[in-house]
Design an enzyme around this catalytic site. Structure first.
Site, PDB file in Angstrom:
ATOM      1  N   LYS A 270      43.177  49.087  25.589  1.00 46.00           N
ATOM      2  CA  LYS A 270      43.630  50.085  26.571  1.00 46.00           C
ATOM      3  C   LYS A 270      43.453  51.481  25.999  1.00 46.00           C
ATOM      4  CE  LYS A 270      47.307  47.388  28.836  1.00 46.00           C
ATOM      5  NZ  LYS A 270      46.726  47.395  30.180  1.00 46.00           N
ATOM      6  N   ASP A 281      55.828  44.988  28.826  1.00 41.82           N
ATOM      7  CA  ASP A 281      55.029  43.930  29.457  1.00 41.82           C
ATOM      8  C   ASP A 281      55.710  42.565  29.378  1.00 41.82           C
ATOM      9  OD1 ASP A 281      52.822  43.489  31.032  1.00 41.82           O
ATOM     10  OD2 ASP A 281      51.470  43.076  29.362  1.00 41.82           O
ATOM     11  N   ARG A 344      47.798  36.720  33.324  1.00 40.79           N
ATOM     12  CA  ARG A 344      47.447  35.541  34.135  1.00 40.79           C
ATOM     13  C   ARG A 344      47.084  34.349  33.245  1.00 40.79           C
ATOM     14  NH1 ARG A 344      42.845  38.959  37.093  1.00 40.79           N
ATOM     15  NH2 ARG A 344      44.275  40.637  36.497  1.00 40.79           N
TER      16      ARG A 344
HETATM   17  N1  BES Z   1      50.245  44.541  31.660  1.00 40.79           N
HETATM   18  C1  BES Z   1      49.073  44.980  32.332  1.00 40.79           C
HETATM   19  C2  BES Z   1      49.372  45.510  33.729  1.00 40.79           C
HETATM   20  C3  BES Z   1      50.001  46.867  33.805  1.00 40.79           C
HETATM   21  C4  BES Z   1      49.261  47.998  33.521  1.00 40.79           C
HETATM   22  C5  BES Z   1      51.300  47.010  34.221  1.00 40.79           C
HETATM   23  C6  BES Z   1      49.838  49.248  33.640  1.00 40.79           C
HETATM   24  C7  BES Z   1      51.880  48.248  34.340  1.00 40.79           C
HETATM   25  C8  BES Z   1      51.139  49.378  34.045  1.00 40.79           C
HETATM   26  C9  BES Z   1      48.081  43.828  32.477  1.00 40.79           C
HETATM   27  O1  BES Z   1      48.065  42.937  31.434  1.00 40.79           O
HETATM   28  C10 BES Z   1      46.730  44.442  32.565  1.00 40.79           C
HETATM   29  O2  BES Z   1      46.322  45.031  31.618  1.00 40.79           O
HETATM   30  N2  BES Z   1      46.078  44.298  33.703  1.00 40.79           N
HETATM   31  C11 BES Z   1      44.795  44.875  33.905  1.00 40.79           C
HETATM   32  C12 BES Z   1      43.937  43.879  34.637  1.00 40.79           C
HETATM   33  C13 BES Z   1      42.489  44.267  34.673  1.00 40.79           C
HETATM   34  C14 BES Z   1      41.878  44.176  33.290  1.00 40.79           C
HETATM   35  C15 BES Z   1      41.777  43.330  35.623  1.00 40.79           C
HETATM   36  C16 BES Z   1      44.978  46.154  34.709  1.00 40.79           C
HETATM   37  O3  BES Z   1      45.840  46.193  35.580  1.00 40.79           O
HETATM   38  O4  BES Z   1      44.293  47.109  34.419  1.00 40.79           O
HETATM   39 ZN    ZN Z   2      49.787  42.746  30.373  1.00 42.47          ZN
HETATM   40 MN    MN Z   3      46.762  43.554  29.881  1.00 40.82          MN
END
Ligand code: BES
Ligand code: ZN
Ligand code: MN
Length: 492
Positions: A270, A281, A344
């Site tokens: 990230k 998370d 997921r």
């Molecule tokens: N934990 C994150 C989702 C998230 C991101 C929650 C920002 C709250 C704020 C999750 O694991 C994630 O990173 N999801 C990705 C999915 C993508 C790679 C398809 C996302 O939401 O960017």
């Molecule tokens: Zn996550």
């Molecule tokens: Mn993630």
């Protein structure tokens, strides 16, 4: 801190550090018994332009004439007939006005039964009094000086009010636990720590708790959970909690909470900004623990199972890479195209594990997608379910609990994006409808039972100056579970 209910009798003789009275905007007086003194003070405050009765408008006076109370706090309810939201706002304003004051024993006077005032008051007090103390000293001005809150209600409503108060207090305890665990930094709240919190909860309430370590998770063939965990020095945990409040033959409800104690994204790292918030998370896991805390206090006649897959998501030489294919517990192979779509992965193994309970329903709770925050903001949690009755039950629970969710679609056309050339399914689809395709991924592992998914990415915590866990969706979950009690009249 203590709450209690007492029948409302002589208002003027009441000894209190602060008597709180709620007023409709247009009302001449407060409509309570023995309220002449209060009403004349209200009239004066209105005449002087210091109190309008608008929603959330407050007026505090010391040593109010004709009252034994040390302070009188008038709180406006606004013009509209007050609903739960208005009560919450008014209750927030009331406690806000007490911030930094010395009042310790507070009394709130209520007129005729107001559906939601107890819930709203207790919830408002929860937010007002919550202080994070695990890794810092609280600011002295943040310290809550209120020690007891007595709710004064018309005598014949006292019994019903006590029942309601009991539920609201259990909910508050559940939310507190949820917030305390969720707010902990990632280096404190490891998967092992989540296991300890669950075990401690089990000891306090005589629940069955099982915490699987890496070897046992391997034996369960949870290949997707293990793939996420392999980049981290912290070993994963798989936590199983059981509350048995009904005969064994009764099918349990199952809650599954995402427990990623820190999500760096893994090799699909990230960006740095606000990455600290990825300690949140594991808010899905925290909400499952919070729901168990509340349910264990209220002891409804249901059976409940909690499942928490817990791990970190970190990059390292041993971390899972984009393009890797792993075999999930269900036997389905998964091409991990993005290691940041890890929630997921850990959930699909837990959802498959849930089958063994022949559950009456399974609800998973996860901070699953940033896309859900874009879609619904910080107001509603995202609700996904192919089952209309289950979806309606959760929507209604959210309304009753002042913890709303909004139904989102599922469907074959969305799921198509998850096709992979090298595995049964890919863990991401395109950028469009990201919260929906994530839910479609989970759906593939839930064919054996009634299932719903709550994406709480936008509702579980606040950013900015107020940074911290909200305790959501513990209220929604607990309302839902109480309504599942056989013969329950939906616990309005
Ligand atoms: N934990 C994150 C989702 C998230 C991101 C929650 C920002 C709250 C704020 C999750 O694991 C994630 O990173 N999801 C990705 C999915 C993508 C790679 C398809 C996302 O939401 O960017
Ligand atoms: Zn996550
Ligand atoms: Mn993630």
């Amino acid at each position: 801190m203590e709450f209690s209910i007492a029948p409302l009798k002589a208002l003027s003789a009441l000894r209190s550090d602060c008597l709180v009275v709620f007023l409709q905007q247009s009302a001449e007086g407060c409509g309570l018994v023995d309220a002449e003194a209060v009403d004349s003070l209200v009239a004066e405050a209105r005449e002087d332009g210091d109190f309008t009765g608008a929603l959330g408008n407050v007026h505090l006076s010391n040593r109010p004439r004709g009252l034994a109370a040390r302070r009188l706090l008038l709180v406006g309810l606004g013009a509209a007939p007050s609903d739960a939201r208005a009560w919450r706002k008014a209750a927030d304003a009331a406690f806000g006005a007490l911030k930094g004051r010395a009042a310790q024993h507070v009394h709130l006077a209520f007129g005729e039964a107001q559906q939601a005032f107890i819930d709203a008051t207790v919830r408002a007090f929860g937010d007002f009094s919550y202080v994070y103390t695990a890794t810092r000293k609280p600011d002295s001005e943040a310290a809550c000086r209120v020690e007891s809150v007595q709710l004064l209600v018309p005598s014949r409503q006292a019994a019903a009010a006590r029942t309601r108060l009991q539920r609201a207090e259990a909910l508050l305890a559940g939310m507190r636990l949820c917030r305390d665990v969720a707010n902990l930094p990632g280096n404190h709240c490891t998967p092992a720590h989540l296991g300890k919190v669950a075990q401690d909860l089990g000891k306090r309430h005589k629940l069955k708790v099982e915490v699987l370590g890496r070897a046992e998770i391997e034996r369960e063939r949870m290949g997707a959970l293990l793939a996420v965990a392999q980049g981290s020095q912290q070993p994963p945990r798989f936590i199983v909690l059981r509350y048995d409040g009904a005969p064994k033959k009764q099918a349990p409800h199952v809650l599954v909470g995402k427990g990623v104690t820190f999500d760096s994204g893994g090799i699909s790292l990230k960006p740095g900004a606000e990455m600290d918030e990825m300690k949140f998370d594991m808010c899905g896991a925290a909400s499952v623990l919070g729901a168990f805390e509340a349910v264990a206090r209220l002891r409804p006649a249901i059976n409940l199972v909690g499942l928490i897959p817990a791990t970190e998501n970190l990059p390292s030489g041993s971390a899972v890479k984009p393009g890797d294919v792993v075999t999930s517990r269900s036997g389905q192979t998964i091409e991990i195209l993005n290691t940041d779509a890890e929630g997921r992965l850990i959930l699909c193994d837990a959802l498959n594990y849930a089958q063994r309970f022949k559950p009456a329903s399974v609800v998973d709770i996860a901070t699953l997608t940033g896309a859900c925050v874009i879609a619904l903001g910080h107001v509603n949690s995202g609700l996904f379910s192919p089952d209309d009755a289950l979806a309606d039950a959760l929507l209604e629970a959210g309304r009753q609990a002042q913890d709303p969710c909004w139904r989102m679609p599922l469907g074959e056309e969305y799921a198509e994006g998850l096709r992979s050339r090298f595995a049964d399914v890919a863990n991401i689809a395109g950028r469009a409808a990201g919260s929906v395709t994530a839910a479609c991924f989970l759906q593939r592992f839930t064919q054996e039972y009634r299932w719903a998914h709550l994406d709480i990415a936008g509702t579980a915590w606040k950013s900015g100056a107020q940074k911290g866990a909200t305790g959501r969706p513990v209220p929604l979950l607990v309302h839902y579970l109480l309504a599942q009690e056989a013969g329950s009249s939906a616990h309005a």
